[in-house]
Design an enzyme around this catalytic site. Sequence first.
Site, mmCIF file in Angstrom:
data_model
loop_
_atom_site.group_PDB
_atom_site.id
_atom_site.type_symbol
_atom_site.label_atom_id
_atom_site.label_comp_id
_atom_site.label_asym_id
_atom_site.label_seq_id
_atom_site.Cartn_x
_atom_site.Cartn_y
_atom_site.Cartn_z
ATOM 1 N N ARG A 55 0.953 -1.109 -0.008
ATOM 2 C CA ARG A 55 -0.052 -0.027 -0.055
ATOM 3 C C ARG A 55 0.924 1.129 -0.117
ATOM 4 O O ARG A 55 1.868 1.137 0.450
ATOM 5 C CB ARG A 55 -0.904 -0.110 1.030
ATOM 6 C CG ARG A 55 -0.225 -0.044 2.494
ATOM 7 C CD ARG A 55 -1.411 -0.496 3.499
ATOM 8 N NE ARG A 55 -0.986 -0.964 4.846
ATOM 9 C CZ ARG A 55 -1.776 -1.677 5.638
ATOM 10 N NH1 ARG A 55 -3.148 -1.934 5.372
ATOM 11 N NH2 ARG A 55 -1.154 -2.066 6.684
ATOM 12 N N GLU A 66 -3.285 5.755 4.149
ATOM 13 C CA GLU A 66 -2.801 4.782 3.192
ATOM 14 C C GLU A 66 -3.690 4.762 2.065
ATOM 15 O O GLU A 66 -5.025 4.651 2.647
ATOM 16 C CB GLU A 66 -2.559 3.555 3.741
ATOM 17 C CG GLU A 66 -1.658 3.381 4.862
ATOM 18 C CD GLU A 66 -1.594 2.166 5.795
ATOM 19 O OE1 GLU A 66 -0.431 1.943 6.267
ATOM 20 O OE2 GLU A 66 -2.652 1.882 6.049
ATOM 21 N N LYS A 79 -8.886 1.195 -1.436
ATOM 22 C CA LYS A 79 -9.494 1.793 0.036
ATOM 23 C C LYS A 79 -8.508 2.876 0.475
ATOM 24 O O LYS A 79 -7.373 2.891 0.244
ATOM 25 C CB LYS A 79 -9.359 0.561 1.147
ATOM 26 C CG LYS A 79 -9.914 1.182 2.334
ATOM 27 C CD LYS A 79 -10.099 -0.043 3.346
ATOM 28 C CE LYS A 79 -8.930 -0.427 4.070
ATOM 29 N NZ LYS A 79 -9.450 -1.293 5.250
ATOM 30 N N ARG A 122 -14.155 -7.341 7.720
ATOM 31 C CA ARG A 122 -13.177 -7.970 6.818
ATOM 32 C C ARG A 122 -11.650 -8.271 7.516
ATOM 33 O O ARG A 122 -11.220 -9.493 7.251
ATOM 34 C CB ARG A 122 -12.771 -6.888 5.416
ATOM 35 C CG ARG A 122 -11.792 -6.092 5.616
ATOM 36 C CD ARG A 122 -10.247 -6.551 5.384
ATOM 37 N NE ARG A 122 -9.258 -5.706 4.829
ATOM 38 C CZ ARG A 122 -8.509 -5.112 5.910
ATOM 39 N NH1 ARG A 122 -8.195 -5.522 7.224
ATOM 40 N NH2 ARG A 122 -7.270 -4.333 5.285
ATOM 41 N N ALA A 149 -12.082 -1.097 19.050
ATOM 42 C CA ALA A 149 -12.999 -1.174 17.886
ATOM 43 C C ALA A 149 -12.859 -2.544 17.059
ATOM 44 O O ALA A 149 -14.238 -2.803 16.669
ATOM 45 C CB ALA A 149 -12.445 -0.051 16.811
ATOM 46 N N GLN A 150 -12.182 -3.121 17.002
ATOM 47 C CA GLN A 150 -11.934 -4.611 16.082
ATOM 48 C C GLN A 150 -12.299 -5.517 16.801
ATOM 49 O O GLN A 150 -12.616 -6.743 16.350
ATOM 50 C CB GLN A 150 -10.706 -4.702 15.779
ATOM 51 C CG GLN A 150 -9.771 -3.490 14.861
ATOM 52 C CD GLN A 150 -10.589 -3.185 13.681
ATOM 53 O OE1 GLN A 150 -10.935 -3.835 12.919
ATOM 54 N NE2 GLN A 150 -10.358 -1.723 13.798
ATOM 55 N N ASP A 171 -7.325 -5.363 28.230
ATOM 56 C CA ASP A 171 -6.846 -4.498 27.540
ATOM 57 C C ASP A 171 -6.289 -3.478 28.739
ATOM 58 O O ASP A 171 -6.720 -3.599 29.881
ATOM 59 C CB ASP A 171 -8.104 -3.219 27.037
ATOM 60 C CG ASP A 171 -7.675 -2.478 26.093
ATOM 61 O OD1 ASP A 171 -8.137 -2.423 24.975
ATOM 62 O OD2 ASP A 171 -7.294 -1.126 26.711
ATOM 63 N N GLY A 235 -2.370 -6.085 15.404
ATOM 64 C CA GLY A 235 -2.174 -4.577 15.733
ATOM 65 C C GLY A 235 -0.867 -4.141 15.145
ATOM 66 O O GLY A 235 -0.700 -2.924 14.842
ATOM 67 N N GLY A 236 0.103 -4.854 14.864
ATOM 68 C CA GLY A 236 1.311 -4.312 14.376
ATOM 69 C C GLY A 236 1.449 -4.103 12.902
ATOM 70 O O GLY A 236 1.233 -5.313 12.112
ATOM 71 N N ASP A 237 0.747 -3.128 12.426
ATOM 72 C CA ASP A 237 0.735 -3.103 10.890
ATOM 73 C C ASP A 237 1.278 -1.737 10.242
ATOM 74 O O ASP A 237 0.785 -1.107 9.469
ATOM 75 C CB ASP A 237 -0.933 -2.977 10.579
ATOM 76 C CG ASP A 237 -1.556 -1.905 11.241
ATOM 77 O OD1 ASP A 237 -1.169 -1.243 12.149
ATOM 78 O OD2 ASP A 237 -2.705 -1.690 11.022
HETATM 79 P P1 NAD Z 1 -8.497 0.992 18.837
HETATM 80 O O1 NAD Z 1 -7.655 2.338 19.079
HETATM 81 O O2 NAD Z 1 -10.065 0.865 18.988
HETATM 82 O O3 NAD Z 1 -8.219 -0.116 20.143
HETATM 83 C C1 NAD Z 1 -6.931 -0.532 20.693
HETATM 84 C C2 NAD Z 1 -7.212 -0.790 21.816
HETATM 85 O O4 NAD Z 1 -5.742 -1.435 22.469
HETATM 86 C C3 NAD Z 1 -7.459 0.090 22.952
HETATM 87 O O5 NAD Z 1 -8.417 -0.189 23.631
HETATM 88 C C4 NAD Z 1 -6.293 0.405 23.995
HETATM 89 O O6 NAD Z 1 -6.532 0.561 25.261
HETATM 90 C C5 NAD Z 1 -5.532 -1.270 23.712
HETATM 91 N N1 NAD Z 1 -4.106 -1.321 24.195
HETATM 92 C C6 NAD Z 1 -3.142 -0.262 23.625
HETATM 93 N N2 NAD Z 1 -2.008 -0.770 24.317
HETATM 94 C C7 NAD Z 1 -2.252 -1.906 24.876
HETATM 95 C C8 NAD Z 1 -1.334 -2.761 25.663
HETATM 96 N N3 NAD Z 1 0.078 -2.586 25.945
HETATM 97 N N4 NAD Z 1 -1.963 -3.895 26.058
HETATM 98 C C9 NAD Z 1 -3.224 -4.081 26.267
HETATM 99 N N5 NAD Z 1 -4.284 -3.321 25.258
HETATM 100 C C10 NAD Z 1 -3.584 -2.397 24.830
HETATM 101 O O7 NAD Z 1 -8.052 0.286 17.805
HETATM 102 P P2 NAD Z 1 -8.765 -0.764 16.707
HETATM 103 O O8 NAD Z 1 -9.283 -0.086 15.764
HETATM 104 O O9 NAD Z 1 -9.137 -1.888 17.528
HETATM 105 O O10 NAD Z 1 -7.410 -1.204 16.179
HETATM 106 C C11 NAD Z 1 -6.346 -2.032 16.803
HETATM 107 C C12 NAD Z 1 -4.994 -1.955 15.820
HETATM 108 O O11 NAD Z 1 -5.282 -2.943 15.059
HETATM 109 C C13 NAD Z 1 -4.605 -0.678 15.301
HETATM 110 O O12 NAD Z 1 -3.055 -0.842 15.369
HETATM 111 C C14 NAD Z 1 -4.949 -0.896 14.056
HETATM 112 O O13 NAD Z 1 -4.065 -0.244 12.994
HETATM 113 C C15 NAD Z 1 -4.809 -2.610 13.526
HETATM 114 N N6 NAD Z 1 -5.578 -2.840 12.547
HETATM 115 C C16 NAD Z 1 -5.002 -3.937 11.838
HETATM 116 C C17 NAD Z 1 -5.944 -4.519 10.852
HETATM 117 C C18 NAD Z 1 -5.220 -5.638 9.962
HETATM 118 O O14 NAD Z 1 -5.778 -5.972 8.815
HETATM 119 N N7 NAD Z 1 -4.161 -5.971 10.298
HETATM 120 C C19 NAD Z 1 -7.096 -4.053 10.529
HETATM 121 C C20 NAD Z 1 -7.838 -3.117 11.395
HETATM 122 C C21 NAD Z 1 -6.987 -2.531 12.337
#
Ligand code: NAD
Length: 353
Positions: A55, A66, A79, A122, A149-150, A171, A235-237
């Site tokens: 991307r 992105e 997207k 997705r 959120a996810q 969390d 989460g690591g992306d």
């Molecule tokens: P979000 O901000 O709604 O939720 C993230 C949560 O992580 C928060 O509730 C926060 O308190 C918690 N958190 C932070 N540090 C923490 C830790 N050390 N231990 C435990 N909890 C912790 O974000 P989201 O929309 O749920 O997205 C989460 C991650 O997933 C983001 O980094 C996002 O970029 C990534 N993501 C990846 C994909 C993919 O396809 N791989 C798709 C969507 C989102």
Amino acid sequence: MTNPEPSSLALVPFVSVADMMKIVNQIGVAEMIDGIAQRIEEDFHRWESFDKTPRVAAHSREGVIELMPTSDGETYGFKYVNGHPANMARGFQTVTAFGVLASVATGYPILLSEMTILTALRTAATSAMAAKYLAPKNSKVMAMIGNGAQCEFQALAFQKICGIEEVRLYDIDPEATKKAAENLAGTGISIVSCSSSQDAVTGAQVITTCTADKQYATILTDNMVGTGVHINAIGGDCPGKTELHRDILLRSEIFVEYPPQTRIEGEIQQLDDDHPVTELWRVIADKMPGRTSAEQITLFDSVGFATEDFSALRYLHAQLETTGHYALLDMLADPDDPRDLFGMVARAMPEAV
Ligand code: NAD
């Protein structure tokens, strides 16, 4: 709007957030994730027919914006998505998105849609579809670290597609865990709210990490990961953003979507560029094995790839007729004579007085 007939190619079906919520509630969250997962799996099967590129990312101190394009030769999709971990503190979403499908033959868009909700669906669909191939058979317990959120979408996807019965939530913000536990009550999933990541992974066959932090974080340390588990690390992306200790990667069989993108953005950015990884599509297409032993640690190093969004948009497009939840946007200029764009504008000018 109910089943409007487009009178012109220039009117583009548009799915707003309100429409998307109606579609999800009409179809059902788990059913929609399942339908999207089937499309994603079909498209992984025909992986070689897609145009693929990492991307296009615009990084800043606060986050990233992105563009994720792909095409199968007939349909083009992209997207627009952001990732801003500090947004939550401002009352904004970390991830928001919208996307487009277009006809390759005419170049005209055939769908414009919100994709914040669709991305959550997705991503959950991709995670559970990958786990179907990689997680230990008969996995029943999943740890879910990061309850933002996810989170609930992931839990429902693993229940529907992998048969997960218990989800152990953790969390750093207990409010996030409380929110997720409340949202998941009544879904049939047994929810356990945990006080640490260590507590959350106890007895889990699947560990999902879904935290947001723009740094090399260590959500899981090596001692927390026993033999035989499947890790779904989503989460690591982003460059400079990871969740797992490097030693876990060295003990794991690693599966990725598209190596040129994952090497830059995924957990494997911590490893040498030639560290062996398996492309997920090869497992799905039966060209490479997935899990080969009960002791193996499998890691899906997910960053999210354009074909998954394409599959989700394709699924959504197919639902428009039956659900009827969309509007038609006057988004493309449509002069009677295609060469008379100026005349069309001039004729719309108010009469000079
Ligand atoms: P979000 O901000 O709604 O939720 C993230 C949560 O992580 C928060 O509730 C926060 O308190 C918690 N958190 C932070 N540090 C923490 C830790 N050390 N231990 C435990 N909890 C912790 O974000 P989201 O929309 O749920 O997205 C989460 C991650 O997933 C983001 O980094 C996002 O970029 C990534 N993501 C990846 C994909 C993919 O396809 N791989 C798709 C969507 C989102």
